[in-house]
Design an enzyme around this catalytic site. Sequence first.
Site, short mmCIF file in Angstrom:
data_model
loop_
_atom_site.label_atom_id
_atom_site.label_comp_id
_atom_site.label_asym_id
_atom_site.label_seq_id
_atom_site.Cartn_x
_atom_site.Cartn_y
_atom_site.Cartn_z
N LYS A 54 41.60 8.09 -27.00
CA LYS A 54 40.60 8.86 -27.77
C LYS A 54 39.33 8.07 -28.07
CE LYS A 54 42.75 12.92 -29.32
NZ LYS A 54 44.19 12.63 -29.22
N SER A 79 44.80 14.52 -36.89
CA SER A 79 46.07 14.05 -37.44
C SER A 79 46.21 12.55 -37.18
CB SER A 79 47.23 14.81 -36.81
OG SER A 79 47.17 14.65 -35.41
N GLU A 205 53.13 19.38 -22.20
CA GLU A 205 53.09 19.56 -23.65
C GLU A 205 54.51 19.66 -24.19
OE1 GLU A 205 50.84 23.10 -24.43
OE2 GLU A 205 52.17 24.35 -23.25
N GLY A 209 55.65 23.51 -28.61
CA GLY A 209 54.26 23.98 -28.68
C GLY A 209 53.75 24.31 -27.30
N ASP A 211 51.83 26.58 -26.12
CA ASP A 211 50.66 27.47 -26.05
C ASP A 211 49.84 27.20 -24.78
OD1 ASP A 211 50.08 24.97 -27.68
OD2 ASP A 211 48.05 25.63 -27.19
N SER A 305 49.21 7.86 -22.94
CA SER A 305 48.00 8.17 -23.71
C SER A 305 47.79 7.33 -24.95
CB SER A 305 47.99 9.66 -24.07
OG SER A 305 49.15 9.99 -24.80
C1 PLP Z 1 45.10 13.41 -28.79
C2 PLP Z 1 46.23 12.85 -28.04
C3 PLP Z 1 46.82 13.57 -27.00
C4 PLP Z 1 46.37 14.96 -26.60
O1 PLP Z 1 45.04 14.94 -26.12
P1 PLP Z 1 44.19 16.28 -25.98
O2 PLP Z 1 42.86 15.83 -25.48
O3 PLP Z 1 44.11 16.90 -27.35
O4 PLP Z 1 44.91 17.17 -25.06
C5 PLP Z 1 47.85 12.96 -26.29
N1 PLP Z 1 48.31 11.73 -26.61
C6 PLP Z 1 47.77 11.01 -27.61
C7 PLP Z 1 48.33 9.67 -27.91
C8 PLP Z 1 46.72 11.55 -28.36
O5 PLP Z 1 46.19 10.84 -29.35
#
Ligand code: PLP
Length: 320
Positions: A54, A79, A205, A209, A211, A305
């Site tokens: 992010k 969050s 996902e 959830g 969606d 991620s």
């Molecule tokens: C935000 C986040 C996601 C999901 O990313 P999106 O861009 O909202 O789809 C996945 N893994 C981690 C660790 C995140 O912080």
Amino acid sequence: MTPLPTVDDVRAAAERLRGHAHRTPVLTSRRVDEALLTSVFFKCENFQRMGAFKFRGAFNALSRLDDGARRRGVVAYSSGNHAQAIALSARILGVPATIVMPHDAPASKVAATLGYGAEVVRYDRVTEDREAIGAGIAAERGLTLVPPYDHPDVIAGQGTAALELFTDVGELDALFVCLGGGGLLAGSALAARALSPGCRLYGVEPEAGDDGRRSFRSGAIVHIPTPDTIADGAQTQHLGELTFPIIRRDVTDVLTVSDAELVDAMRVFASTLKIVVEPTGCLAFAAARRLAPTLRGQRIGVIVSGGNVDLDRYAALLTS
Ligand SMILES: *Cc1c(COP(=O)(O)O)cnc(C)c1O
């Protein structure tokens, strides 16, 4: 309507991030490859600054603000990881930041956000609407709202992780990307379609959830109540107005995995790759493991991620 970002925006974001974001490592594991009978390339955003991809989208978005907007400051709702990403990017760029976070956000994420010097406003995830609270504060104080996924500069920034992956390892047969609101998946899609046109692209996902999968299949954005899952970074209620059309256009399919599969994947990360991955960060690998019998002999990308998880919670999940 805001034009959809393109791979040129991802490339421009990569230029802005140069010297600020880490070029995260791509890990491989002979043990994983032998178990799955594929070649897996893990793009490890758990090693990114503030512990998740992010930072890429947040820094890119804040870099593009003009001087007046930078002076007045930014507001974000999250969050966790987007909050930390905005707070850190704001500190680097000298921009005041206000972050709207739920009362039940992981303590480590709240502490990190405060530690970067941001002001934190708490809200109730179940009874209050964070988007309305964020918009209210923005209007009241003249701040720029930076949403966690539905923004062209955020999407372009998130796409730089996949851009680096393809640049480092070349074309892939399939790429697995976790899916919350779709910023990471949409950005990855822009990079994949340009650098590895034949690559199948899967969004993943949490089962609770789904969606994204329902939206992908029906062609209209489906809204759900906050899902109950250990993947707290993917507890989004709907895809975005910008992320959805890119996902619909460029993604092969959207898959779901259970919380138990996330924990299994987390154990493999810990025991085999020796890396700490937060539950949401395990989505992509969990799906790749499930699909392994159909991926024999292929070259597979997995975006890991993030790695932000309270250690007591991590220990409890690993021993559950
Ligand atoms: C935000 C986040 C996601 C999901 O990313 P999106 O861009 O909202 O789809 C996945 N893994 C981690 C660790 C995140 O912080």
